[in-house]
Write a protein that holds these residues in place. Sequence first.
Motif, PDB file in Angstrom:
ATOM      1  N   CYS A 302       0.790  -1.194   0.084  1.00  0.00           N
ATOM      2  CA  CYS A 302       0.129  -0.140   0.134  1.00  0.00           C
ATOM      3  C   CYS A 302       0.903   1.357   0.133  1.00  0.00           C
ATOM      4  O   CYS A 302       0.257   2.486  -0.006  1.00  0.00           O
ATOM      5  CB  CYS A 302      -1.126   0.144   1.184  1.00  0.00           C
ATOM      6  SG  CYS A 302      -0.353   0.176   2.637  1.00  0.00           S
ATOM      7  N   LEU A 400       1.863  15.419   3.763  1.00  0.00           N
ATOM      8  CA  LEU A 400       1.748  14.024   3.219  1.00  0.00           C
ATOM      9  C   LEU A 400       1.023  13.587   2.029  1.00  0.00           C
ATOM     10  O   LEU A 400       0.519  14.578   1.182  1.00  0.00           O
ATOM     11  CB  LEU A 400       0.412  13.521   4.380  1.00  0.00           C
ATOM     12  CG  LEU A 400       0.781  13.389   5.670  1.00  0.00           C
ATOM     13  CD1 LEU A 400      -0.259  12.753   6.857  1.00  0.00           C
ATOM     14  CD2 LEU A 400       2.243  12.507   6.103  1.00  0.00           C
ATOM     15  N   PRO A 401       1.139  12.328   1.429  1.00  0.00           N
ATOM     16  CA  PRO A 401       0.893  11.988   0.172  1.00  0.00           C
ATOM     17  C   PRO A 401      -0.839  12.408   0.039  1.00  0.00           C
ATOM     18  O   PRO A 401      -1.498  12.055   0.958  1.00  0.00           O
ATOM     19  CB  PRO A 401       0.982  10.585   0.119  1.00  0.00           C
ATOM     20  CG  PRO A 401       1.980  10.170   0.832  1.00  0.00           C
ATOM     21  CD  PRO A 401       1.882  11.107   2.082  1.00  0.00           C
ATOM     22  N   ASP A 405     -10.335  10.366  -1.567  1.00  0.00           N
ATOM     23  CA  ASP A 405     -11.200  10.576  -0.316  1.00  0.00           C
ATOM     24  C   ASP A 405     -12.036   9.067  -0.516  1.00  0.00           C
ATOM     25  O   ASP A 405     -12.474   8.823  -1.575  1.00  0.00           O
ATOM     26  CB  ASP A 405     -12.369  11.659  -0.582  1.00  0.00           C
ATOM     27  CG  ASP A 405     -13.342  11.555   0.583  1.00  0.00           C
ATOM     28  OD1 ASP A 405     -13.581  10.745   1.454  1.00  0.00           O
ATOM     29  OD2 ASP A 405     -13.735  12.813   0.899  1.00  0.00           O
ATOM     30  N   ILE A 406     -12.072   8.119   0.230  1.00  0.00           N
ATOM     31  CA  ILE A 406     -12.448   7.070   0.365  1.00  0.00           C
ATOM     32  C   ILE A 406     -13.717   6.776   1.401  1.00  0.00           C
ATOM     33  O   ILE A 406     -13.914   5.671   1.927  1.00  0.00           O
ATOM     34  CB  ILE A 406     -11.219   5.791   0.727  1.00  0.00           C
ATOM     35  CG1 ILE A 406     -10.713   6.023   1.810  1.00  0.00           C
ATOM     36  CG2 ILE A 406     -10.597   5.477  -0.657  1.00  0.00           C
ATOM     37  CD1 ILE A 406      -9.596   4.766   2.206  1.00  0.00           C
ATOM     38  N   CYS A 412     -15.132   5.864   7.941  1.00  0.00           N
ATOM     39  CA  CYS A 412     -13.539   5.952   8.546  1.00  0.00           C
ATOM     40  C   CYS A 412     -13.404   6.578   9.596  1.00  0.00           C
ATOM     41  O   CYS A 412     -12.015   6.628  10.234  1.00  0.00           O
ATOM     42  CB  CYS A 412     -12.717   6.524   7.181  1.00  0.00           C
ATOM     43  SG  CYS A 412     -13.186   5.846   5.800  1.00  0.00           S
TER      44      CYS A 412
ATOM     45  N   ALA B 166       3.337   9.218   9.971  1.00  0.00           N
ATOM     46  CA  ALA B 166       1.943   9.676   9.469  1.00  0.00           C
ATOM     47  C   ALA B 166       1.625   9.149   8.153  1.00  0.00           C
ATOM     48  O   ALA B 166       0.490   8.774   7.782  1.00  0.00           O
ATOM     49  CB  ALA B 166       2.069  11.056   9.623  1.00  0.00           C
ATOM     50  N   GLY B 167       2.615   9.393   7.173  1.00  0.00           N
ATOM     51  CA  GLY B 167       2.194   8.889   5.756  1.00  0.00           C
ATOM     52  C   GLY B 167       1.975   7.385   5.956  1.00  0.00           C
ATOM     53  O   GLY B 167       1.137   6.835   4.929  1.00  0.00           O
ATOM     54  N   LEU B 170      -1.670   6.701   7.137  1.00  0.00           N
ATOM     55  CA  LEU B 170      -2.551   6.865   6.132  1.00  0.00           C
ATOM     56  C   LEU B 170      -2.683   5.751   5.117  1.00  0.00           C
ATOM     57  O   LEU B 170      -3.702   5.555   4.749  1.00  0.00           O
ATOM     58  CB  LEU B 170      -2.167   8.343   5.309  1.00  0.00           C
ATOM     59  CG  LEU B 170      -3.083   8.691   4.282  1.00  0.00           C
ATOM     60  CD1 LEU B 170      -4.440   8.817   4.649  1.00  0.00           C
ATOM     61  CD2 LEU B 170      -2.609  10.184   3.587  1.00  0.00           C
ATOM     62  N   GLU B 171      -1.600   5.175   4.729  1.00  0.00           N
ATOM     63  CA  GLU B 171      -1.519   4.176   3.788  1.00  0.00           C
ATOM     64  C   GLU B 171      -2.155   3.072   4.344  1.00  0.00           C
ATOM     65  O   GLU B 171      -2.921   2.200   3.617  1.00  0.00           O
ATOM     66  CB  GLU B 171      -0.164   4.040   3.088  1.00  0.00           C
ATOM     67  CG  GLU B 171       0.303   5.305   1.920  1.00  0.00           C
ATOM     68  CD  GLU B 171       1.589   5.326   1.881  1.00  0.00           C
ATOM     69  OE1 GLU B 171       2.032   5.832   0.730  1.00  0.00           O
ATOM     70  OE2 GLU B 171       2.406   4.463   2.572  1.00  0.00           O
ATOM     71  N   ALA B 173      -4.498   3.090   6.604  1.00  0.00           N
ATOM     72  CA  ALA B 173      -6.020   3.211   6.701  1.00  0.00           C
ATOM     73  C   ALA B 173      -6.674   2.925   5.269  1.00  0.00           C
ATOM     74  O   ALA B 173      -7.477   2.255   5.479  1.00  0.00           O
ATOM     75  CB  ALA B 173      -6.309   4.681   6.740  1.00  0.00           C
ATOM     76  N   HIS B 174      -5.913   3.359   4.045  1.00  0.00           N
ATOM     77  CA  HIS B 174      -6.390   2.842   2.904  1.00  0.00           C
ATOM     78  C   HIS B 174      -6.393   1.277   2.707  1.00  0.00           C
ATOM     79  O   HIS B 174      -7.284   0.749   2.173  1.00  0.00           O
ATOM     80  CB  HIS B 174      -5.413   3.470   1.651  1.00  0.00           C
ATOM     81  CG  HIS B 174      -6.041   4.872   1.605  1.00  0.00           C
ATOM     82  ND1 HIS B 174      -7.035   5.269   0.290  1.00  0.00           N
ATOM     83  CD2 HIS B 174      -5.500   5.977   2.023  1.00  0.00           C
ATOM     84  CE1 HIS B 174      -7.044   6.589   0.329  1.00  0.00           C
ATOM     85  NE2 HIS B 174      -6.265   7.044   1.446  1.00  0.00           N
ATOM     86  N   PHE B 177      -9.339   0.001   5.299  1.00  0.00           N
ATOM     87  CA  PHE B 177     -10.557   0.449   5.094  1.00  0.00           C
ATOM     88  C   PHE B 177     -11.621  -0.575   3.922  1.00  0.00           C
ATOM     89  O   PHE B 177     -12.754  -0.061   3.770  1.00  0.00           O
ATOM     90  CB  PHE B 177     -10.984   1.851   4.745  1.00  0.00           C
ATOM     91  CG  PHE B 177     -10.559   2.835   5.904  1.00  0.00           C
ATOM     92  CD1 PHE B 177     -10.450   2.439   7.374  1.00  0.00           C
ATOM     93  CD2 PHE B 177     -10.290   4.131   5.829  1.00  0.00           C
ATOM     94  CE1 PHE B 177     -10.140   2.834   8.530  1.00  0.00           C
ATOM     95  CE2 PHE B 177      -9.893   4.878   7.013  1.00  0.00           C
ATOM     96  CZ  PHE B 177      -9.841   4.285   8.253  1.00  0.00           C
ATOM     97  N   SER B 207      -9.519  14.738   5.918  1.00  0.00           N
ATOM     98  CA  SER B 207     -10.783  15.261   5.931  1.00  0.00           C
ATOM     99  C   SER B 207     -11.749  13.978   5.777  1.00  0.00           C
ATOM    100  O   SER B 207     -13.024  14.083   6.010  1.00  0.00           O
ATOM    101  CB  SER B 207     -11.129  16.061   4.555  1.00  0.00           C
ATOM    102  OG  SER B 207     -10.727  15.499   3.409  1.00  0.00           O
ATOM    103  N   TYR B 208     -11.155  12.800   5.140  1.00  0.00           N
ATOM    104  CA  TYR B 208     -11.867  11.664   5.158  1.00  0.00           C
ATOM    105  C   TYR B 208     -11.428  10.456   6.058  1.00  0.00           C
ATOM    106  O   TYR B 208     -12.372   9.254   6.181  1.00  0.00           O
ATOM    107  CB  TYR B 208     -11.875  11.173   3.619  1.00  0.00           C
ATOM    108  CG  TYR B 208     -10.347  10.801   3.091  1.00  0.00           C
ATOM    109  CD1 TYR B 208      -9.644  11.693   2.400  1.00  0.00           C
ATOM    110  CD2 TYR B 208     -10.098   9.454   3.254  1.00  0.00           C
ATOM    111  CE1 TYR B 208      -8.488  11.624   1.879  1.00  0.00           C
ATOM    112  CE2 TYR B 208      -8.593   9.069   2.805  1.00  0.00           C
ATOM    113  CZ  TYR B 208      -7.914  10.172   2.027  1.00  0.00           C
ATOM    114  OH  TYR B 208      -6.678   9.821   1.580  1.00  0.00           O
ATOM    115  N   SER B 210     -10.166   9.624  10.057  1.00  0.00           N
ATOM    116  CA  SER B 210      -9.858   9.887  11.436  1.00  0.00           C
ATOM    117  C   SER B 210      -8.898   8.902  12.138  1.00  0.00           C
ATOM    118  O   SER B 210      -8.585   8.661  13.226  1.00  0.00           O
ATOM    119  CB  SER B 210     -11.185  10.096  12.132  1.00  0.00           C
ATOM    120  OG  SER B 210     -11.933   8.708  12.256  1.00  0.00           O
ATOM    121  N   HIS B 213      -7.518   6.022  15.483  1.00  0.00           N
ATOM    122  CA  HIS B 213      -8.563   6.293  16.247  1.00  0.00           C
ATOM    123  C   HIS B 213      -8.410   6.127  17.723  1.00  0.00           C
ATOM    124  O   HIS B 213      -8.861   6.896  18.567  1.00  0.00           O
ATOM    125  CB  HIS B 213      -9.726   5.279  16.049  1.00  0.00           C
ATOM    126  CG  HIS B 213     -10.118   5.149  14.541  1.00  0.00           C
ATOM    127  ND1 HIS B 213      -9.681   4.146  13.707  1.00  0.00           N
ATOM    128  CD2 HIS B 213     -10.679   5.969  13.631  1.00  0.00           C
ATOM    129  CE1 HIS B 213     -10.059   4.335  12.429  1.00  0.00           C
ATOM    130  NE2 HIS B 213     -10.817   5.401  12.621  1.00  0.00           N
TER     131      HIS B 213
END
Lengths: 412, 412
Positions: A302, A400-401, A405-406, A412, B166-167, B170-171, B173-174, B177, B207-208, B210, B213
């Motif tokens: 990922c 950040l990259p 929006d997912i 989420c 942090a990056g 985020l990855e 999370a993708h 999810f 924005s999309y 959180s 958690h």
Amino acid sequence: MNIKNVLVAQSGGPTSAINASLAGVLKATIDSVEFDRCYGAINGILGVMSENYLDLTDKAAKDPDFIKLLTHTPAMYLGSCRFKLPEYKDDDSSYSFIFSQFKKLNIGAFFYIGGNDSMDTVLKLSNYAREIGSDIKIIGVPKTIDNDLCHTDHTPGFGSAAKYIAGSILEIAHDTFIYAVKSVTIVEIMGRDAGWLTAAAALARNSYSSAPHLIYLPEVAFDKERFLTDVRNELAKRDNVIVAVSEGIRDKDGNYITSSKAMADTFGHQQLSGAGKALEFIVKENIGVKVRSVEINVLQRCAAHLASRTDLDESFAQGKKAVELAGEGQTGCMVVLNRLSNDPYQVEYSYAQIKDIANEAKSVPAEWINESGNDVKKELIEYLRPLIQGEVEQYYEDGLPKYLDISHLNRC
Amino acid sequence: MNIKNVLVAQSGGPTSAINASLAGVLKATIDSVEFDRCYGAINGILGVMSENYLDLTDKAAKDPDFIKLLTHTPAMYLGSCRFKLPEYKDDDSSYSFIFSQFKKLNIGAFFYIGGNDSMDTVLKLSNYAREIGSDIKIIGVPKTIDNDLCHTDHTPGFGSAAKYIAGSILEIAHDTFIYAVKSVTIVEIMGRDAGWLTAAAALARNSYSSAPHLIYLPEVAFDKERFLTDVRNELAKRDNVIVAVSEGIRDKDGNYITSSKAMADTFGHQQLSGAGKALEFIVKENIGVKVRSVEINVLQRCAAHLASRTDLDESFAQGKKAVELAGEGQTGCMVVLNRLSNDPYQVEYSYAQIKDIANEAKSVPAEWINESGNDVKKELIEYLRPLIQGEVEQYYEDGLPKYLDISHLNRC
């Protein structure tokens, strides 16, 4: 003429390139004369069964950056599932519902982007379509970081994972070589049955670093005593030994080398963890030098910020090819890549019958593994090298990259 | 006038920015009127004790890209050590040898780039210099991904590690999810005693998403039952819960939450592994949803391909500042950063007495942690945000990041 729509869904495990194929399907649909709108089903075939759709043509129309950002966003924009359709001869209720949905949405072609298990769904749906005399085209678009699909040179997602793994091994080498004390670092890499990803660790070698010094693939039966001899030999040559090992290594009796209990998942695979930890313990107990294990884990599938340009370009092109094939009337097939040459690197896009692909797996050939079973041969490195070439222009926002929006997937 | 040379060495754990500080020392030395050549000792203070040096001025003269590539290369170009000097009152033999080396190389200033333990070396050498009436300047340049040095706003290497963490969250999370099934993902982050790096996981929120958690820092006593309640509450709100946890979490009695035996290293710290695995088992046994733990491991400190521009720029500037301070006659001090404002982000470079810094550690203040002890407050996020800003122009060669040759360290 009644112009039909297309429906696309994604399934199986994530990769950094699976959205590039989705972007290719979307772009080709928008550009095509044969098809009108491109719908996406959320969470694979389950999205069709629960009537959960996104209008991707609409998304692309509203945001001029949508296709570009989609291409660079890791994992499934449409979500995924791990769902195996029953045989329709046993129970055709889900099939009749799926095809009623196709009718309702005026679908002319259904594209399923996924790996071995997803191609099983393509096979079953295309067989059912033939059975009921439907002319809806059912086409698979390959995807798996494992690179274990048959009848195609390599799979979308593999090159990016390979690039991340090789880059990480190089950075781990810099991290490790700083101490003038004997040490062993074990790096555990994904790949249940096929050693392609673990083999990609060899790409980290350069003019000043020969790490990884040892490579263990699942294609070779793992022998603890031979491993200890290998490590001792390497420690005699250098301070810091780096070992790349597949999560799926097994002993000669087929037992996984793992420190935790294996469990069966839906498809009957075994959830693996611990080959790296197991080797760490073996070194600690028998050699006694400083030892650490690093599990690269989900980041290898990922980390889109270090995707391979070659991989994303080919993944996009394979999505486009699927729409072209449907337009030409093909069905029951999967898009494939044929390699024409390594250097210069050249491929052509084609297709293969899905019945020859589904539920089959391609291992690293024995002739590309060295005699001692602890390294790969130069032919394998020459096969791998082109797949990690090229970098992706990355978009950043607030450090950040920037990805798509997912939030439509769930809360989420 | 007898123009003196400078000597620089690196010590402790690696970061993506420690070579940027080395590059700053080198560049400032080349540009200075007070100093002539810049020598580097290999493997920290042990390199002085074994007379193992590189002429960095010569390296820069021979390769016009040397300073640029050095700035972007992770971990210690000069190698590292974890060596604690004895008290010179107990045994001054190593001190007299070190200072004889300084004399032999005509050294006017010695710079030691490192963290808390390395500053102990700076303190001891500067005390000894004063004791013997030497006018050699001994100056510390800070470095630690842990951000736990006192008297400076933040430390070189921290911003890049924070950006990578942090990056990666985020990855992850993708990656997480995509499945519409309940799951918990535990991400274990470095930081023995200070939770700065784990707190940086909060920067992944956008924005999309959180995620993470829940955040557990070593500054808050870990309570298993409260953790289970937290996870159950989050699972009631969403499918996929992502938890960021420090490797150093302890219960109210100070016992590490770990699944493996703790061992003492040279400095009396405990080698940690397993907080993530421990939480994975707790969730598996008590809640029973799909659960996975990811240990970001050494990559968070060496993934220079995702370094923070702000971090590398500040690290370089702190190396330069050290040379300026030596030129001004300062000694027994460490370069520090004072923050003037968050927005716009502004800092100034200064110094602090080494006796106030060595062997001390800075924790996350209680007022920046929420009441429930499972998240951080916005003041902490506002402190962190500027440190990950900006990307580094990365050099690639054959598909992989291009770093400096480190074959001088040992037989790689």
